[in-house]
Motif scaffolding. Sequence first.
Motif, short mmCIF file in Angstrom:
data_model
loop_
_atom_site.label_atom_id
_atom_site.label_comp_id
_atom_site.label_asym_id
_atom_site.label_seq_id
_atom_site.Cartn_x
_atom_site.Cartn_y
_atom_site.Cartn_z
N VAL A 134 37.10 36.89 55.44
CA VAL A 134 36.28 38.02 55.86
C VAL A 134 35.45 37.61 57.06
CG1 VAL A 134 36.20 38.94 53.50
CG2 VAL A 134 34.34 37.48 54.30
N PRO A 135 34.88 38.56 57.82
CA PRO A 135 34.02 38.18 58.94
C PRO A 135 32.87 37.27 58.48
CG PRO A 135 34.54 40.52 59.04
CD PRO A 135 35.05 40.01 57.71
N GLY A 136 32.52 36.33 59.32
CA GLY A 136 31.52 35.33 58.97
C GLY A 136 30.17 35.89 58.57
N GLN A 137 29.77 37.00 59.17
CA GLN A 137 28.45 37.56 58.86
C GLN A 137 28.39 38.23 57.49
OE1 GLN A 137 30.54 38.89 61.13
NE2 GLN A 137 30.61 41.09 60.77
N CYS A 138 29.52 38.43 56.85
CA CYS A 138 29.54 39.07 55.53
C CYS A 138 28.99 38.11 54.48
CB CYS A 138 30.96 39.47 55.14
SG CYS A 138 31.64 40.78 56.16
N ARG A 139 28.39 38.69 53.46
CA ARG A 139 27.91 37.92 52.32
C ARG A 139 28.26 38.66 51.04
NH1 ARG A 139 27.86 34.84 55.71
NH2 ARG A 139 26.27 33.37 56.37
N ILE A 140 28.51 37.90 49.98
CA ILE A 140 28.73 38.50 48.67
C ILE A 140 27.36 38.64 48.02
CG2 ILE A 140 29.77 38.22 46.40
CD1 ILE A 140 31.96 36.51 47.79
N GLU A 141 26.93 39.87 47.82
CA GLU A 141 25.63 40.12 47.21
C GLU A 141 25.67 39.82 45.71
OE1 GLU A 141 22.81 40.88 48.85
OE2 GLU A 141 24.00 40.60 50.67
N ASP A 142 26.81 40.09 45.08
CA ASP A 142 26.96 39.83 43.65
C ASP A 142 28.42 40.03 43.29
OD1 ASP A 142 26.36 39.31 40.97
OD2 ASP A 142 25.09 41.07 40.69
N ILE A 143 28.83 39.34 42.25
CA ILE A 143 30.14 39.52 41.63
C ILE A 143 29.88 39.76 40.15
CG2 ILE A 143 32.36 38.48 41.05
CD1 ILE A 143 31.93 36.51 43.41
N LYS A 144 30.52 40.76 39.61
CA LYS A 144 30.45 41.00 38.17
C LYS A 144 31.88 41.05 37.64
CE LYS A 144 25.98 43.25 38.06
NZ LYS A 144 25.18 42.27 37.39
N VAL A 145 32.11 40.37 36.53
CA VAL A 145 33.40 40.40 35.87
C VAL A 145 33.25 41.22 34.61
CG1 VAL A 145 35.22 39.04 34.75
CG2 VAL A 145 34.12 38.18 36.84
N LEU A 146 34.14 42.19 34.45
CA LEU A 146 34.13 43.09 33.31
C LEU A 146 35.39 42.90 32.49
CD1 LEU A 146 33.11 46.42 35.09
CD2 LEU A 146 31.61 44.63 34.19
N ARG A 147 35.24 43.04 31.21
CA ARG A 147 36.40 43.08 30.31
C ARG A 147 36.51 44.50 29.78
NH1 ARG A 147 38.53 39.07 25.63
NH2 ARG A 147 40.28 40.41 25.10
N VAL A 148 37.72 45.05 29.89
CA VAL A 148 37.97 46.41 29.43
C VAL A 148 39.08 46.35 28.40
CG1 VAL A 148 38.53 48.77 30.11
CG2 VAL A 148 37.36 47.28 31.72
N GLY A 149 38.72 46.49 27.14
CA GLY A 149 39.74 46.46 26.08
C GLY A 149 40.48 45.14 26.05
N ASN A 150 41.76 45.22 25.78
CA ASN A 150 42.62 44.04 25.66
C ASN A 150 43.51 43.96 26.89
OD1 ASN A 150 44.06 41.87 24.65
ND2 ASN A 150 45.46 43.14 23.49
N GLY A 151 42.98 43.41 27.97
CA GLY A 151 43.77 43.34 29.20
C GLY A 151 43.10 42.47 30.23
N THR A 152 43.60 42.58 31.43
CA THR A 152 43.12 41.79 32.56
C THR A 152 41.67 42.12 32.88
OG1 THR A 152 45.36 41.76 33.45
CG2 THR A 152 43.60 41.33 34.99
#
Length: 172
Positions: A51-69
Amino acid sequence: MKVYGMQHIGFTVPDLGQAVEFFRSMFGAVECLSTGLIDVDDDFMRRRLGVPGQCRIEDIKVLRVGNGTNLELFQYSGDAGADEAPKRNSQPGGFHLAFQVEDCNAAADRLRKAGVEVLDGPTYVDAGAMEGLTWCYLKTPWGQFLEIVSMDGPLGAERNGQPAQWSPVTGR
């Protein structure tokens, strides 16, 4: 290389709080992980994430939905194209997520009553490789396409000797 299966699908959303609440309230998602700000330099962003250098990840959230990926949701800052709509399914890079539900018709009714934009359908496939599938497309508040599906048994392709698809219902 031994591959066990798909661990997560990651994509970027414009408002992480809104996305988490949508998946929680509409699909019963559970938050498994939150990173907060990823404090790295421009070179890291370019070389490791593309990604462009000036970009930043403000947050990452991982969710689980039922029985899957798992769903790995990102919220970035610093990208001039951040206000662009998600790609349509007909465009390269366009995609959708499909959730298997017990009853596609009942789920579509529930989503509509909750104010979710549900496209025409559900549609039952009565012949061919997908025979036995009921499906319906919908859109998230930020415009990402999703699909809900239900099946009344093995699909036509499997009944005709093709390998079975993985199912979150059976876990195989």
